[in-house]
Scaffold this motif. Sequence first.
Motif, PDB file in Angstrom:
ATOM      1  N   ASP A 184       0.569  -1.263  -0.051  1.00  0.00           N
ATOM      2  CA  ASP A 184       0.024   0.028  -0.086  1.00  0.00           C
ATOM      3  C   ASP A 184       1.068   0.812   0.068  1.00  0.00           C
ATOM      4  O   ASP A 184       1.914   1.327  -0.093  1.00  0.00           O
ATOM      5  CB  ASP A 184      -1.449   0.088   0.838  1.00  0.00           C
ATOM      6  CG  ASP A 184      -0.588   0.475   2.780  1.00  0.00           C
ATOM      7  OD1 ASP A 184       0.432  -0.429   2.419  1.00  0.00           O
ATOM      8  OD2 ASP A 184      -1.076   0.373   3.247  1.00  0.00           O
ATOM      9  N   TYR A 219      -3.646   1.782   2.812  1.00  0.00           N
ATOM     10  CA  TYR A 219      -4.505   0.900   2.453  1.00  0.00           C
ATOM     11  C   TYR A 219      -5.489   0.791   4.092  1.00  0.00           C
ATOM     12  O   TYR A 219      -4.869  -0.564   5.154  1.00  0.00           O
ATOM     13  CB  TYR A 219      -4.704  -0.329   2.222  1.00  0.00           C
ATOM     14  CG  TYR A 219      -5.548  -1.296   1.979  1.00  0.00           C
ATOM     15  CD1 TYR A 219      -7.562  -1.197   1.556  1.00  0.00           C
ATOM     16  CD2 TYR A 219      -4.843  -2.493   1.596  1.00  0.00           C
ATOM     17  CE1 TYR A 219      -7.548  -1.422   0.938  1.00  0.00           C
ATOM     18  CE2 TYR A 219      -6.363  -3.234   0.857  1.00  0.00           C
ATOM     19  CZ  TYR A 219      -7.647  -2.641   0.917  1.00  0.00           C
ATOM     20  OH  TYR A 219      -8.775  -3.676  -0.177  1.00  0.00           O
ATOM     21  N   SER A 234      -2.603   7.371   1.682  1.00  0.00           N
ATOM     22  CA  SER A 234      -2.516   5.644   0.717  1.00  0.00           C
ATOM     23  C   SER A 234      -2.132   5.058   1.354  1.00  0.00           C
ATOM     24  O   SER A 234      -3.042   3.723   0.614  1.00  0.00           O
ATOM     25  CB  SER A 234      -1.851   6.643  -0.405  1.00  0.00           C
ATOM     26  OG  SER A 234      -0.862   6.566   0.112  1.00  0.00           O
ATOM     27  N   ASN A 249     -13.027   7.328   2.280  1.00  0.00           N
ATOM     28  CA  ASN A 249     -12.313   6.282   1.463  1.00  0.00           C
ATOM     29  C   ASN A 249     -10.713   5.608   3.312  1.00  0.00           C
ATOM     30  O   ASN A 249     -10.649   6.834   3.746  1.00  0.00           O
ATOM     31  CB  ASN A 249     -11.635   7.547   0.531  1.00  0.00           C
ATOM     32  CG  ASN A 249     -10.270   7.066  -0.022  1.00  0.00           C
ATOM     33  OD1 ASN A 249      -9.867   6.503  -0.066  1.00  0.00           O
ATOM     34  ND2 ASN A 249      -9.371   8.181   0.055  1.00  0.00           N
ATOM     35  N   THR A 305      -3.748  -6.565  -6.115  1.00  0.00           N
ATOM     36  CA  THR A 305      -4.836  -7.479  -6.012  1.00  0.00           C
ATOM     37  C   THR A 305      -4.920  -8.809  -4.535  1.00  0.00           C
ATOM     38  O   THR A 305      -3.527  -8.928  -4.963  1.00  0.00           O
ATOM     39  CB  THR A 305      -5.676  -7.937  -6.864  1.00  0.00           C
ATOM     40  OG1 THR A 305      -5.234  -8.940  -7.172  1.00  0.00           O
ATOM     41  CG2 THR A 305      -6.614  -6.881  -8.518  1.00  0.00           C
ATOM     42  N   GLY A 357      -8.434   4.444   1.650  1.00  0.00           N
ATOM     43  CA  GLY A 357      -6.450   4.299   0.528  1.00  0.00           C
ATOM     44  C   GLY A 357      -7.074   3.056  -0.132  1.00  0.00           C
ATOM     45  O   GLY A 357      -8.602   2.860  -0.358  1.00  0.00           O
ATOM     46  N   HIS A 358      -6.015   2.418  -0.749  1.00  0.00           N
ATOM     47  CA  HIS A 358      -6.773   0.783  -1.706  1.00  0.00           C
ATOM     48  C   HIS A 358      -5.061   0.421  -1.388  1.00  0.00           C
ATOM     49  O   HIS A 358      -3.992   0.630  -1.142  1.00  0.00           O
ATOM     50  CB  HIS A 358      -6.785   1.301  -2.844  1.00  0.00           C
ATOM     51  CG  HIS A 358      -5.775   2.674  -3.861  1.00  0.00           C
ATOM     52  ND1 HIS A 358      -3.886   2.355  -3.767  1.00  0.00           N
ATOM     53  CD2 HIS A 358      -5.199   3.760  -3.726  1.00  0.00           C
ATOM     54  CE1 HIS A 358      -3.607   2.848  -4.338  1.00  0.00           C
ATOM     55  NE2 HIS A 358      -4.679   3.907  -4.107  1.00  0.00           N
ATOM     56  N   GLY A 359      -5.270  -0.785  -1.984  1.00  0.00           N
ATOM     57  CA  GLY A 359      -4.073  -1.887  -2.107  1.00  0.00           C
ATOM     58  C   GLY A 359      -2.977  -1.306  -2.919  1.00  0.00           C
ATOM     59  O   GLY A 359      -3.931  -1.212  -4.809  1.00  0.00           O
ATOM     60  N   ASN A 360      -2.098  -1.816  -3.703  1.00  0.00           N
ATOM     61  CA  ASN A 360      -1.546  -1.587  -4.381  1.00  0.00           C
ATOM     62  C   ASN A 360      -1.564  -2.599  -5.066  1.00  0.00           C
ATOM     63  O   ASN A 360      -1.378  -2.632  -7.067  1.00  0.00           O
ATOM     64  CB  ASN A 360       0.116  -0.756  -4.386  1.00  0.00           C
ATOM     65  CG  ASN A 360       0.052   0.413  -3.686  1.00  0.00           C
ATOM     66  OD1 ASN A 360      -0.086   0.982  -3.770  1.00  0.00           O
ATOM     67  ND2 ASN A 360       1.406  -0.176  -3.305  1.00  0.00           N
ATOM     68  N   ALA A 399      -3.397  -3.225   4.434  1.00  0.00           N
ATOM     69  CA  ALA A 399      -2.612  -3.711   3.671  1.00  0.00           C
ATOM     70  C   ALA A 399      -2.322  -4.478   5.186  1.00  0.00           C
ATOM     71  O   ALA A 399      -1.274  -5.751   3.977  1.00  0.00           O
ATOM     72  CB  ALA A 399      -1.849  -2.622   4.042  1.00  0.00           C
TER      73      ALA A 399
END
Length: 578
Positions: free
Chosen positions: A336, A345, A343, A355, A362, A357-360, A389
């Motif tokens: 992440d 996760y 940013s 939000n 899948t 964040g997000h993982g880099n 993450a």
Amino acid sequence: MSAGCCSAHPVTQDHLGAALSSAGTTVTAASHAAGLTVGQTAEILVVGTIATGNPAAPLAEAMAISGGAIIGIGALKDVEGLVDSSTTTVKPEGVVVPGLIEPHMHIWTSLLNLTWTDVSHEVCATFDDVVATLKTTAAQTTAGEYVLGKLFDPSLFPGEPDLTLDILDRISPNSPVIVMNASMHYLYANSAAFAAAGITYDTPDPVGGTFGRADGKLTGVIGEAPAMMMMLAKFPKPSAQQLAAGITEILNECAKQGVTSLREGATGTLAGVSELAMLHQLNGAKRLPVRVSTAQFAIMAGKTPEQVAQTWKDAGVTPFSGDEMVRSDAWKVVADGSNQGRSGYFMQPYLGENNGGHGNWTPETLRGAIRAGLNDGWQINVHTNGDAAVEMALEAMEEILPGRANSDLRHSFIHYSITTDDQLARTAKLGISATFLMNHVLYWGAAFRDTILGADRADRLDRVASAIAAGINTSVHSDYNVSKVHPLLSAQTAVLRRLQADGSVLNPAECATPAQALAAITTNAAWQIHADDRGSLEVGKRADYAVVDSNPWTSDPASWDKIVVNETYIDGTLAYSA
């Protein structure tokens, strides 16, 4: 302090890639120590106050060295039989301590703005200080040349203020001014800088980037890599010689802090194998001032992780290849982003946002990237900041690791910033170690608590005490250039957990003991980077040590950050002198 780390920023890649690539892809180890032979007679006898870092025998008064290794240590009478007329006796002015270990930092991604003026919160306590520092830099810069600043982090100032075009125009109306945000997601520029880049109010935003506009004029804020690259398109790029000088400067700064071994946390992120080739070339020309362990990055442009792994193999870069000064021994995957850059996760959203964040990757592609390294026998390092993450990385490792024969690779989670009790227990069960960025607590702890994550999650930040109690091998690191390499400061924060912003203590239950914190920058950190012959001063280990003005094992942790390093030695020979 920078919020960006552990991955290739497109701006950095664009600016440095060509010069780094000029080193080629031939990796040749210098092996300076090949001629060293460990004998039964000491070539060097160190006499004085020696803090060994070995709990079983914490103090000594003499240390005998042969072939770069310790062949005797203890009372002077204990080593007298190891010396003769050929032995050189040295009596350092200060306390001899084990060389410190920096288990996670960045050389390559720190080169872009190495010489720019530091306007981080570490240097500038207020926003007014940032402006004043840039004014001073502008006054000292030749007319027409760029005025450059780095590590500006609005999240650490009340109201999260931007450096606007109007402010920067007042700082320097004629010379171009560019300041980089600590997250590396933004630049701030004045009118002269926009003119130098050929960017006007009417210039279209590139896909994925923005030029801030308000009230019919540019705001001075440039967002994201495509727009940042347009802004820096005409900015002079460094030569290979300039990069080599920058690398040497970074390593000398590490040695200045008593560091004798470090791990570069994302080698190959900008120019692939050429980065390692350049490091070996520098070491071949002159022994480096610090031993460098490299974690090979799992990503190269246009290649799958499996193809990246093959690229490293084709260059002869395999687990534990290299020499005693530059060795490749890990495989790096980034799950992440940055918590302070919002940013990272998370399972729950950031404060005031919808939000988390997000993982880099899948879950499936993360498993593929990890397997690509494991299949070649690499130690796996996974960057994990947010608790989601950590969960994604844990689930991947729980599926992949059981039953594998190479069980002593000492895999680790990097940063491991926000965790749950369940995650700690599962990490320990897998035998995965952790290294914590303690300056998250010192510099960003209040921001995490008050504006980014909230009090509950902030209390779960950098849980050193709980990790150790769970049985996780634990170290601490700087993540340079996220923060300066200063292991004793990191260890101090692990003990005190005191916030720079208001002096309060963030979750006292997570305070490490002094002994635990010092192990985290010596023996534990050495174990993590497969440097079992370092981290303490004992017979059979390398004679890597520093001379300091106070013994951290017997002094108040509140004073550790003030300890001065006078000299640093590798294999008993001088690597740095104040």
